[in-house]
Design an enzyme around this catalytic site. Structure first.
Site, short mmCIF file in Angstrom:
data_model
loop_
_atom_site.label_atom_id
_atom_site.label_comp_id
_atom_site.label_asym_id
_atom_site.label_seq_id
_atom_site.Cartn_x
_atom_site.Cartn_y
_atom_site.Cartn_z
N GLU A 166 23.61 72.15 48.15
CA GLU A 166 22.48 72.50 47.29
C GLU A 166 21.76 73.76 47.76
O GLU A 166 20.54 73.84 47.78
CB GLU A 166 21.50 71.32 47.19
CG GLU A 166 22.13 70.08 46.57
CD GLU A 166 21.15 68.94 46.41
OE1 GLU A 166 21.17 68.29 45.35
OE2 GLU A 166 20.38 68.67 47.35
N ASP B 217 24.72 59.77 44.27
CA ASP B 217 23.38 60.14 44.73
C ASP B 217 22.36 59.04 44.46
O ASP B 217 21.53 59.16 43.56
CB ASP B 217 22.93 61.44 44.03
CG ASP B 217 21.67 62.04 44.64
OD1 ASP B 217 21.27 61.61 45.73
OD2 ASP B 217 21.09 62.93 44.02
N GLU C 14 13.66 57.57 43.65
CA GLU C 14 13.96 58.76 42.86
C GLU C 14 14.66 58.42 41.55
O GLU C 14 14.37 59.00 40.51
CB GLU C 14 14.84 59.70 43.69
CG GLU C 14 15.29 60.96 42.95
CD GLU C 14 16.18 61.85 43.79
OE1 GLU C 14 16.70 62.84 43.25
OE2 GLU C 14 16.38 61.55 45.00
#
Length: 709
Positions: free
Chosen positions: A301, A374, A402
């Site tokens: 990332e 993820d 999240e």
């Protein structure tokens, strides 16, 4: 009249000062409300004797005094004299006069035993280290809080995993990435001179469940934390956490030699770079002699890493591991990598790391997310577990929600953790569980660890949602002993946080134990995954198709079309299944026998595909989304029935958040089914509630300021 108003004001003030706001977590130490038990406890312990003087033994003494005086509602004498009914705490070395058998005290962990000497009864907490004595003290207090007998004790408890860490994704400006509980608890601006009592209570909470390390800063690291002024701030925190057995770790930015060292390269095989890291590590250990080591996110990332110089992850990790090795430090190297050019993000970590098996230094742990994508509501276990026999792997869970409703949804995550830990990799035949990979026993590794991304902030109750505390608690308890069940851990937490009333415990436990499956059903049922809004990951956006790279878009994962839905990872698709052992592949390879939970993870199937329930896939999808909404409705109803038993402040907070969760569950159901219906062209089952808005309405929803992004 004035006197009456003053008394009323004082009464209100007293209520505010003593209101239950969640700050005390599971360490409330309220008076035992069972008189028979209270009498028994008071008879069993009438005095406390703590052997030894040190910051850790002072913490033991303080915790036992605070806990016992609160729970037993009496004054417990702290004495240096030997007397009957005394609670004695100390290391084996300090308690040699008690002549305990050598084989009773574990090498790591604690012994709590009842012993009669000269017709006098003692309760003894002992261990080989002071930190383990502290763990034993918290365990005894837990027994009392949960109304267990403390007569005739003989408890030997050892941690199954050596490193039990929280990962803070906290930035130096106090913004918390993926944080939903306020800003960072670390006030870097006032450190090192101002020490907030909250730091001490943070340490107490972690020690109470056996957590022994904390990574203070974000894996998307800022090199500034390695500069001298910030290292002094880190040292101040280390001094606070040390008495509670907690080591500090730092996320290190791989390009730090260039950013703060002014070198022209960060190449791990460059001698000047290696010397820079060695000097920096020496500087750190001079300030923090027990510094734990570095956590590194590299070549992921946009983060810098060794691949920028044509080097491998092992080259980068080993260079840093060489620097910390003389001081006993370790390097935790994250395996969260994915290439935008890969044909399946699922496969990337395995592809990059398995060729490096056996090439990492002995003081390197490779930290692997629980699943291959993820932190989704449900994922199969990462195929890396069991695929790197010569490398110790560390589990990475995510406490912060999240992808699980963020700060407003009640989701008890222990069932998710257990689902992964109990999964069988078949790496060395049956019973080769992920847990046995993680604890080092499967491949005889001495270094082992479990970490989780925290959701701890400066909110008064620490985690924003009160029930977020249960996930913090569960992480510590499972890292210490992963054989505990989700139900056992929930029971403990409820008894310490709310009440020992069996009706209250049963009702709250039912809410908690059904909550994770509820969120899977109203968000990503049947193996759907990563269909959340782009960037912030808040709310549904299965239609999204405008991200800078394809594997950031939901349509990449569900692949819905007129023929069906799901990601084909079998031999006819990306063949990601090949990364698992044959026995695991067999579980998922056939769409007709694959469990419903993972069907759309591994198969692209027809809308008319017959499910195990007998329903078509389309009807089953509708059923699951509705089931998720219905589950939240049931959670609300159970919570409402608890109103007479829960203090008003905490009751009302959870009540309001459950209302948000119910509204969000309906939103998820409606938006997803309306979108997928454009492909299936099939009607909603007649018995289900129909969406109250159009698909266009949901597609126009935007959340530019959603938290945690």
């Amino acid at each position: 009249m004035r006197k009456t108003l003053l008394l009323l004001l004082l009464s209100c003030l007293a209520h505010v000062l003593h209101a239950e706001d969640g700050y005390d977590l599971w360490l409330r130490y309220k008076r035992i409300d069972n008189n028979m038990l209270l009498t028994s406890y008071r008879k069993t312990i009438t005095a406390i004797q703590v052997a030894g003087q040190s910051p850790t033994m002072d913490a033991v003494k303080k915790e036992l005094e605070q806990g016992l005086n609160g729970l037993l509602d009496t004054h417990i004498t702290v004495t240096s004299k030997v007397a009957g009914n005394t609670l004695i705490a100390g290391t084996r070395e300090a308690l040699t006069a008690l002549k305990l058998q050598d084989n009773q005290t574990p090498a790591e962990g604690f012994l709590i035993t009842s012993k009669t000497i000269d017709n006098k009864h003692y309760t003894i907490i002992t261990a080989n280290t002071e930190t383990d004595v502290l763990y034993g003290a918290f365990h005894l207090l837990r027994l009392i809080q949960t109304h267990q007998s403390i007569e005739n004790l003989h408890i030997i408890s050892s941690p199954r995993v050596k490193l039990r860490l929280l990962n803070h994704w906290d930035n130096l400006n106090r913004y918390v990435e993926r944080g939903y509980a306020g800003i960072s608890i670390w006030n870097w601006h006032t450190l090192p001179d101002y020490i907030d009592d909250r730091y001490i209570d943070y340490a107490r909470a972690n020690a109470s469940v056996g957590i022994n390390g904390t990574v203070l800063n974000n894996v998307n690291a800022n090199a500034t934390i390695l500069t001298a002024p910030y290292l002094r701030k880190v040292a101040a925190l280390a001094n606070i956490l040390r008495p509670y057995g907690i080591k500090v770790y730092l996320s290190a930015r791989f390009s730090a030699p260039m950013e703060i060292g002014h070198l022209k390269t960060a190449d791990p095989l460059n001698d000047t770079v290696r010397q820079w890291w060695q000097a920096k590590v020496k500087e750190i250990y001079q300030l923090i002699p027990d510094f734990g080591g570095f956590l590194v996110k590299a070549n992921s990332e946009g983060q810098p890493g060794p691949q920028s110089y044509g080097r491998s992850h092992a080259d980068g990790a080993n260079m840093m591991a060489d620097a910390v090795a003389p001081f006993g430090g370790i390097v935790i190297w994250r395996a969260f990598v994915y290439d935008p050019q890969a044909n399946d993000r699922f496969k990337q970590a395995y592809a990059e790391f398995t060729p490096l098996d056996g090439k990492f230094n002995k003081n390197v742990l490779v930290q692997v997310k629980n699943g291959p994508i993820d932190f989704q509501p449900r994922e199969p276990f990462s195929p890396l577990f069991g695929a790197m026999p010569q490398t110790p792997l560390m589990m990475e869970f995510q406490l912060t929600q999240e992808y699980l409703g963020q700060g407003t949804h009640l989701v008890y995550e222990a069932p998710l953790f257990k689902e992964v830990l109990d999964a069988d990799t078949h790496a060395k035949g049956p019973n080769s569980s992920v847990a046995k990979v993680i604890d080092g026993s499967l491949y005889e590794h001495t270094l082992s660890g479990i970490a989780a991304v925290s959701n701890i902030g400066n909110e008064r109750n620490w985690t924003g949602h009160l029930f977020g505390q249960a996930n913090w608690y569960a992480l510590g308890r499972l890292a210490w002993d992963y054989t505990l069940t989700s139900e056992q851990i929930a029971t403990e937490w409820i008894q310490q946080t709310f009440s020992n009333d069996p009706a209250v415990v049963t009702s709250i436990k039912q809410i908690m134990l059904t909550s994770r499956e509820a969120v899977v059903n109203y968000m990503t049922p049947l193996g759907l995954h990563h269909i959340m809004g782009n960037g912030h990951h808040y709310g549904p956006a299965p239609w999204s198709n405008n991200a800078p790279r394809p594997d950031w878009d939901p349509i990449y994962y569900h692949k819905a079309d007129a023929k069906g839905i799901g990601f084909d990872r079998t031999a006819s698709g990306t063949n990601a299944l090949q990364q698992y052992q044959p026995a695991v592949r067999q579980l998922y390879a056939d769409s007709n026998t694959c469990s419903d939970q993972y069907l759309l993870w591994f198969h692209h199937v027809s809308w008319q595909h017959k499910m195990h329930s007998g329903r078509t896939l389309w009807n089953e999808l509708c059923h699951k989304y509705q089931e998720g909404v219905d589950s939240v409705s049931a959670m609300q109803q159970r919570w409402e029935q608890l109103k007479p038993y829960i203090d008003p402040e905490r009751f009302h907070q959870v009540q309001m958040l459950l209302a948000i969760q119910h509204k969000d569950a309906i939103w998820w159901r409606n938006a997803c089914l309306l979108y997928f219906q454009t492909f299936s062209q099939m009607p909603f089952p007649a018995s289900y509630e129909k969406p109250d808005h159009t698909l266009e309405y949901y597609q126009q929803q935007h959340f530019p300021y959603a938290p945690g992004n």
